[in-house]
Design a protein around this motif. Structure first.
Motif, PDB file in Angstrom:
ATOM      1  N   LEU A 144      24.194  29.070  36.187  1.00 59.29           N
ATOM      2  CA  LEU A 144      25.561  30.001  36.001  1.00 59.29           C
ATOM      3  C   LEU A 144      26.602  29.077  35.436  1.00 59.29           C
ATOM      4  O   LEU A 144      27.548  29.413  34.678  1.00 59.29           O
ATOM      5  N   LEU A 145      26.669  27.846  36.059  1.00 60.09           N
ATOM      6  CA  LEU A 145      27.528  26.750  35.633  1.00 60.09           C
ATOM      7  C   LEU A 145      27.383  26.385  34.232  1.00 60.09           C
ATOM      8  O   LEU A 145      28.503  26.288  33.419  1.00 60.09           O
ATOM      9  N   ALA A 146      26.260  26.039  33.705  1.00 69.31           N
ATOM     10  CA  ALA A 146      25.994  25.756  32.169  1.00 69.31           C
ATOM     11  C   ALA A 146      26.334  26.853  31.335  1.00 69.31           C
ATOM     12  O   ALA A 146      27.034  26.693  30.330  1.00 69.31           O
ATOM     13  N   SER A 147      26.002  28.012  31.984  1.00 67.47           N
ATOM     14  CA  SER A 147      26.579  29.419  31.042  1.00 67.47           C
ATOM     15  C   SER A 147      28.200  29.371  30.972  1.00 67.47           C
ATOM     16  O   SER A 147      28.727  29.944  29.820  1.00 67.47           O
ATOM     17  N   ASN A 148      28.855  29.102  31.808  1.00 66.24           N
ATOM     18  CA  ASN A 148      30.478  28.919  31.883  1.00 66.24           C
ATOM     19  C   ASN A 148      30.863  27.801  30.939  1.00 66.24           C
ATOM     20  O   ASN A 148      31.617  28.284  30.028  1.00 66.24           O
ATOM     21  N   ILE A 149      30.223  26.689  31.094  1.00 66.67           N
ATOM     22  CA  ILE A 149      30.554  25.757  30.029  1.00 66.67           C
ATOM     23  C   ILE A 149      30.236  26.136  28.496  1.00 66.67           C
ATOM     24  O   ILE A 149      30.996  25.939  27.676  1.00 66.67           O
ATOM     25  N   ALA A 150      29.163  26.814  28.449  1.00 69.02           N
ATOM     26  CA  ALA A 150      28.655  27.025  26.962  1.00 69.02           C
ATOM     27  C   ALA A 150      29.573  28.206  26.432  1.00 69.02           C
ATOM     28  O   ALA A 150      29.965  28.183  25.276  1.00 69.02           O
ATOM     29  N   ASN A 151      30.479  29.154  27.530  1.00 65.04           N
ATOM     30  CA  ASN A 151      31.327  29.891  26.970  1.00 65.04           C
ATOM     31  C   ASN A 151      32.587  29.808  27.171  1.00 65.04           C
ATOM     32  O   ASN A 151      33.619  30.795  27.043  1.00 65.04           O
ATOM     33  N   ALA A 152      33.054  28.472  27.188  1.00 63.46           N
ATOM     34  CA  ALA A 152      34.279  28.100  27.195  1.00 63.46           C
ATOM     35  C   ALA A 152      35.278  28.480  26.191  1.00 63.46           C
ATOM     36  O   ALA A 152      36.555  28.498  26.540  1.00 63.46           O
ATOM     37  N   ALA A 153      34.804  28.917  25.311  1.00 63.26           N
ATOM     38  CA  ALA A 153      35.804  29.204  23.911  1.00 63.26           C
ATOM     39  C   ALA A 153      35.654  30.499  23.637  1.00 63.26           C
ATOM     40  O   ALA A 153      36.139  31.172  22.822  1.00 63.26           O
ATOM     41  N   THR A 154      34.861  31.313  24.445  1.00 61.81           N
ATOM     42  CA  THR A 154      34.837  32.688  24.324  1.00 61.81           C
ATOM     43  C   THR A 154      35.700  33.653  24.867  1.00 61.81           C
ATOM     44  O   THR A 154      36.142  33.675  25.965  1.00 61.81           O
ATOM     45  N   PRO A 155      36.669  34.487  24.016  1.00 59.86           N
ATOM     46  CA  PRO A 155      37.858  35.287  24.474  1.00 59.86           C
ATOM     47  C   PRO A 155      37.274  36.159  25.595  1.00 59.86           C
ATOM     48  O   PRO A 155      36.352  36.666  25.466  1.00 59.86           O
ATOM     49  N   ASN A 156      37.990  36.246  26.706  1.00 66.80           N
ATOM     50  CA  ASN A 156      37.774  37.225  27.852  1.00 66.80           C
ATOM     51  C   ASN A 156      36.636  36.799  28.595  1.00 66.80           C
ATOM     52  O   ASN A 156      36.249  37.787  29.333  1.00 66.80           O
ATOM     53  N   TYR A 157      35.854  35.785  28.572  1.00 66.21           N
ATOM     54  CA  TYR A 157      34.624  35.370  29.273  1.00 66.21           C
ATOM     55  C   TYR A 157      35.326  34.984  30.728  1.00 66.21           C
ATOM     56  O   TYR A 157      36.197  34.529  31.008  1.00 66.21           O
TER      57      TYR A 157
ATOM     58  N   PRO B  78      45.404  30.213  34.373  1.00 62.19           N
ATOM     59  CA  PRO B  78      44.842  31.383  33.404  1.00 62.19           C
ATOM     60  C   PRO B  78      45.222  30.922  31.914  1.00 62.19           C
ATOM     61  O   PRO B  78      46.285  30.390  31.529  1.00 62.19           O
ATOM     62  N   SER B  79      44.287  31.325  31.051  1.00 61.69           N
ATOM     63  CA  SER B  79      44.605  31.206  29.579  1.00 61.69           C
ATOM     64  C   SER B  79      44.796  32.316  28.849  1.00 61.69           C
ATOM     65  O   SER B  79      44.958  33.231  29.487  1.00 61.69           O
TER      66      SER B  79
ATOM     67  N   THR C 247      38.288  32.462  31.800  1.00 61.65           N
ATOM     68  CA  THR C 247      38.620  31.890  33.014  1.00 61.65           C
ATOM     69  C   THR C 247      37.866  30.559  33.112  1.00 61.65           C
ATOM     70  O   THR C 247      37.900  29.928  34.272  1.00 61.65           O
ATOM     71  N   VAL C 248      37.381  30.054  32.270  1.00 61.91           N
ATOM     72  CA  VAL C 248      36.509  28.867  32.421  1.00 61.91           C
ATOM     73  C   VAL C 248      37.271  27.669  32.000  1.00 61.91           C
ATOM     74  O   VAL C 248      38.293  27.642  31.240  1.00 61.91           O
TER      75      VAL C 248
ATOM     76  N   VAL D  33      36.978  22.024  35.904  1.00 62.81           N
ATOM     77  CA  VAL D  33      36.271  22.203  37.185  1.00 62.81           C
ATOM     78  C   VAL D  33      34.760  22.600  36.864  1.00 62.81           C
ATOM     79  O   VAL D  33      34.083  22.383  37.942  1.00 62.81           O
ATOM     80  N   GLU D  34      34.321  23.239  35.884  1.00 62.77           N
ATOM     81  CA  GLU D  34      32.689  23.678  35.735  1.00 62.77           C
ATOM     82  C   GLU D  34      32.018  22.149  35.511  1.00 62.77           C
ATOM     83  O   GLU D  34      31.113  22.146  35.922  1.00 62.77           O
ATOM     84  N   GLN D  35      32.721  21.256  34.570  1.00 62.40           N
ATOM     85  CA  GLN D  35      31.943  19.968  34.654  1.00 62.40           C
ATOM     86  C   GLN D  35      31.687  19.388  36.016  1.00 62.40           C
ATOM     87  O   GLN D  35      30.881  18.815  36.490  1.00 62.40           O
TER      88      GLN D  35
END
Length: 128
Positions: free
Chosen positions: A24-37, A84-85, A90-91, A95-97
């Protein structure tokens, strides 16, 4: 045979939950630039308590709130951002790292404990 299973089951279930959280945390990091993730996480202590049949910590007032809001998917919850961005993501990378590093370290520690338990069982079986 159940005694052997019981001897290592706690570490094995802990390892599985740590792996799920790492994914889950890796998925959050991978989607750090995805809007509305929406960043997701697991409250590890509550999930372990739930798996072991213990009652999780309860809030004593309706005015208390969690830092992780539930979504009903087997312990997976959305993380509430500190900052919030504008794009709805919300990544928060720092925090995620940090969470990923801590969880990875705890994963390796749990794996070491599991290996030590298995080594102890092998020593006992061989009669050394």
């Amino acid at each position: 045979m159940n005694a052997l299973k019981d001897h290592i089951s706690f570490q094995a279930s802990t390892l599985a939950l740590r792996e799920k959280r790492n994914n889950l945390l890796a998925s959050n990091i991978a989607n750090a630039a995805t809007p509305n993730y929406k960043a997701r996480d697991i409250d590890f202590d509550r999930e372990m308590a739930r798996q072991n049949g213990d009652s999780p910590v309860r809030m004593s007032s309706v005015r208390h709130f969690d830092s992780i809001a539930g979504n009903g998917l087997s312990g997976v919850k959305y993380r509430q951002p500190l900052n919030p961005s504008l794009d709805g993501n919300t990544v928060e990378m720092a925090v995620e790292q940090m969470e990923f590093s801590e969880n990875s370290l705890r994963y390796m520690t749990t794996l070491t404990f599991l290996n030590n338990r298995i080594s102890g069982l092998m020593t006992a079986i061989r009669g050394e």
